[in-house]
Every structure is written in structure tokens, then in C-alpha cells.
Motif scaffolding. Structure first.
Motif, PDB file in Angstrom:
ATOM      1  N   PHE A 111     -84.500   9.000  32.896  1.00 50.25           N
ATOM      2  CA  PHE A 111     -85.825   9.607  31.654  1.00 50.25           C
ATOM      3  C   PHE A 111     -87.165   9.271  32.311  1.00 50.25           C
ATOM      4  O   PHE A 111     -88.533   9.914  31.818  1.00 50.25           O
ATOM      5  CB  PHE A 111     -85.193   9.414  30.473  1.00 50.25           C
ATOM      6  N   ARG A 112     -86.597   7.629  32.189  1.00 52.80           N
ATOM      7  CA  ARG A 112     -87.878   6.491  31.526  1.00 52.80           C
ATOM      8  C   ARG A 112     -88.888   7.004  33.240  1.00 52.80           C
ATOM      9  O   ARG A 112     -89.992   7.007  33.401  1.00 52.80           O
ATOM     10  CB  ARG A 112     -88.426   5.260  30.993  1.00 52.80           C
ATOM     11  N   ALA A 113     -88.184   6.383  34.157  1.00 56.35           N
ATOM     12  CA  ALA A 113     -87.995   6.316  35.697  1.00 56.35           C
ATOM     13  C   ALA A 113     -89.411   8.039  35.854  1.00 56.35           C
ATOM     14  O   ALA A 113     -89.985   8.611  36.786  1.00 56.35           O
ATOM     15  CB  ALA A 113     -87.630   6.746  36.002  1.00 56.35           C
ATOM     16  N   GLY A 114     -89.011   9.270  35.747  1.00 57.89           N
ATOM     17  CA  GLY A 114     -88.878  10.559  36.094  1.00 57.89           C
ATOM     18  C   GLY A 114     -89.599  11.110  35.066  1.00 57.89           C
ATOM     19  O   GLY A 114     -90.488  12.355  35.123  1.00 57.89           O
ATOM     20  N   HIS A 115     -90.960  10.757  33.838  1.00 57.49           N
ATOM     21  CA  HIS A 115     -91.802  11.008  33.295  1.00 57.49           C
ATOM     22  C   HIS A 115     -93.168   9.589  33.758  1.00 57.49           C
ATOM     23  O   HIS A 115     -92.764   9.063  33.886  1.00 57.49           O
ATOM     24  CB  HIS A 115     -91.318  10.890  31.855  1.00 57.49           C
ATOM     25  N   TYR A 116     -94.254  10.029  33.005  1.00 64.17           N
ATOM     26  CA  TYR A 116     -95.690   9.247  33.081  1.00 64.17           C
ATOM     27  C   TYR A 116     -96.030   9.579  31.626  1.00 64.17           C
ATOM     28  O   TYR A 116     -95.824  10.445  30.952  1.00 64.17           O
ATOM     29  CB  TYR A 116     -95.823  10.515  34.459  1.00 64.17           C
ATOM     30  N   GLY A 117     -97.482   8.913  31.728  1.00 64.03           N
ATOM     31  CA  GLY A 117     -98.377   9.237  30.727  1.00 64.03           C
ATOM     32  C   GLY A 117     -97.104   8.204  29.002  1.00 64.03           C
ATOM     33  O   GLY A 117     -96.579   7.238  29.465  1.00 64.03           O
ATOM     34  N   ASN A 118     -97.281   8.933  28.110  1.00 62.79           N
ATOM     35  CA  ASN A 118     -97.373   8.957  26.924  1.00 62.79           C
ATOM     36  C   ASN A 118     -95.386   8.788  26.917  1.00 62.79           C
ATOM     37  O   ASN A 118     -95.061   7.794  25.995  1.00 62.79           O
ATOM     38  CB  ASN A 118     -97.728   9.583  25.616  1.00 62.79           C
ATOM     39  N   ALA A 119     -94.563   9.312  27.121  1.00 61.87           N
ATOM     40  CA  ALA A 119     -93.566   9.689  26.766  1.00 61.87           C
ATOM     41  C   ALA A 119     -92.661   8.615  27.938  1.00 61.87           C
ATOM     42  O   ALA A 119     -91.366   8.250  27.674  1.00 61.87           O
ATOM     43  CB  ALA A 119     -93.145  11.001  28.150  1.00 61.87           C
ATOM     44  N   VAL A 120     -93.788   7.277  28.448  1.00 59.37           N
ATOM     45  CA  VAL A 120     -92.425   6.571  29.377  1.00 59.37           C
ATOM     46  C   VAL A 120     -92.622   5.413  27.913  1.00 59.37           C
ATOM     47  O   VAL A 120     -92.004   3.998  28.976  1.00 59.37           O
ATOM     48  CB  VAL A 120     -92.865   6.095  30.219  1.00 59.37           C
ATOM     49  N   SER A 121     -93.877   5.227  27.579  1.00 58.21           N
ATOM     50  CA  SER A 121     -93.161   4.133  26.946  1.00 58.21           C
ATOM     51  C   SER A 121     -91.361   3.055  26.365  1.00 58.21           C
ATOM     52  O   SER A 121     -91.409   4.365  26.093  1.00 58.21           O
ATOM     53  CB  SER A 121     -94.596   4.370  24.983  1.00 58.21           C
ATOM     54  N   PRO A 122     -91.623   1.992  26.038  1.00 57.54           N
ATOM     55  CA  PRO A 122     -90.467   1.799  25.732  1.00 57.54           C
ATOM     56  C   PRO A 122     -90.551   2.766  23.901  1.00 57.54           C
ATOM     57  O   PRO A 122     -88.995   3.036  23.774  1.00 57.54           O
ATOM     58  CB  PRO A 122     -90.702  -0.093  25.977  1.00 57.54           C
ATOM     59  N   GLU A 123     -91.130   2.729  23.456  1.00 57.41           N
ATOM     60  CA  GLU A 123     -91.104   2.802  21.441  1.00 57.41           C
ATOM     61  C   GLU A 123     -90.582   4.228  21.756  1.00 57.41           C
ATOM     62  O   GLU A 123     -89.411   5.191  21.294  1.00 57.41           O
ATOM     63  CB  GLU A 123     -92.261   3.689  21.166  1.00 57.41           C
TER      64      GLU A 123
END
Length: 186
Positions: free
Chosen positions: A64-76
């Protein structure tokens, strides 16, 4: 407040694979294949009383994290999506990356130069592109490289479908034969 959306992935895998792919950027069978290959890795074994998340959950968080960018990948944001702590997101990313890198040779397979498979690839490449790329491997077509600002000359022609100014690139790395390597400058 956290409400895990991980429970939806199993439903998506069975009934709405396009939504599974949208979240994790892989099809359910590919997810299962990766999971099978990394599940036995020692990084997922722990003697601590604090149990790790299931490997499938860790892989889902990683993808999920590797496949998104921008605000959507913040750990929070990933922690909120998965219903876990920020530290768990960081740990999952690290563990899965170690497991995948250790399995590099099983995930990446380059045919030998003299194989029939490589010959088919070379013929296909030559027929679809320019003949100079016949020995090329690792091609990336259409990658978008965002620009800092709108170019001054013909600026509007650089405006892309994602509402930003960018350049598209095409990259091809050539595989050199043993004879070609001898001619390289030293």
C-alpha cells in the motif's frame, strides 16, 4: 482514531479484484505468490512476547505504501488506513524490504544472452522499436518526470493528464556481450 481497512482486502480479492489492485498495486495471485516466497524469512520470526503482525498484513502495508505517492504515503496516513501504529508501519516496511531483497534472485530473472527466450525478446524489440535497441533490456516507456515549473517555451505542451508539468521519458539499458565489454574505455 484508527479503523483498519485491511479486512476489506480479502473481500476485494475474492469479489472485486480491481479494488484490491487499486489498494496494493498487484493482483491477488501476485500478492499470494510474493507472500509465499517471503513468509519463511527469518526477519518475520521473533522470540519476543510482542508478536509481529501477520506476514500478509505486513506485506499489505508495504505494498500500500510503496504503491502510493504524496500525502497518502505518510506513516501516519498508512497507520490510519491499516489500523496500526506508526512504528508498526515503519517496522513492516523495513521487514518486508529485507525479505524481498534477500529473495532478489528468485524475483528477478534475466535470461542468458544466448538463450532462445532472449532471442525472442531481441526480435520483438527490433520489430517494435529501432534496430539499435535490439540488445536492450530493462526498458521503461512513458515514465513521467515532474518539472519544477512550467517551461517558458511551449509551456502548455508539457501539461500532463495528472494536471502537472512533466516530461515523458523512454529508457533502455543495453546488455553488453563479452566482446562488447572488451571495447569499453578503461
Amino acid at each position: 482514531m484508527r479503523a483498519s481497512q485491511l479486512c476489506l482486502l480479502e473481500h476485494f480479492a475474492d469479489h472485486r479484484p480491481h479494488l484490491f489492485r487499486k489498494r496494493l498495486r498487484v493482483d491477488p495471485p501476485i500478492f499470494d505468490c510474493i507472500l509465499d516466497q517471503i513468509s519463511g524469512h527469518a526477519i518475520f520470526q521473533s522470540n519476543s512476547e510482542n508478536r509481529q503482525l501477520a506476514v500478509a498484513v505486513q506485506l499489505a502495508i508495504f505494498l500500500f505504501r510503496a504503491g502510493h505517492y504524496g500525502n497518502a504515503v505518510s506513516p501516519e496516513d498508512v497507520a490510519q488506513w491499516a489500523g496500526v501504529s506508526i512504528g508498526s508501519v515503519v517496522n513492516c516496511m523495513n521487514r518486508v524490504m529485507v525479505a524481498i531483497l534477500d529473495e532478489h534472485d528468485r524475483f528477478i530473472n534475466i535470461p542468458s544472452e544466448d538463450s532462445q527466450e532472449m532471442e525472442r525478446v531481441q526480435v520483438f524489440t527490433e520489430s517494435r522499436t529501432c534496430s539499435a535497441w535490439r540488445n536492450g533490456v530493462f526498458a521503461a516507456d512513458g515514465s513521467s518526470i515532474p518539472l519544477f515549473e512550467k517551461p517558458h517555451i511551449f509551456g502548455e505542451t508539457f501539461y500532463d493528464r495528472k494536471s502537472r508539468y512533466s516530461l515523458n521519458c523512454q529508457v533502455c539499458t543495453q546488455m553488453l556481450s563479452a566482446n562488447s565489454r572488451r571495447n569499453l574505455p578503461r
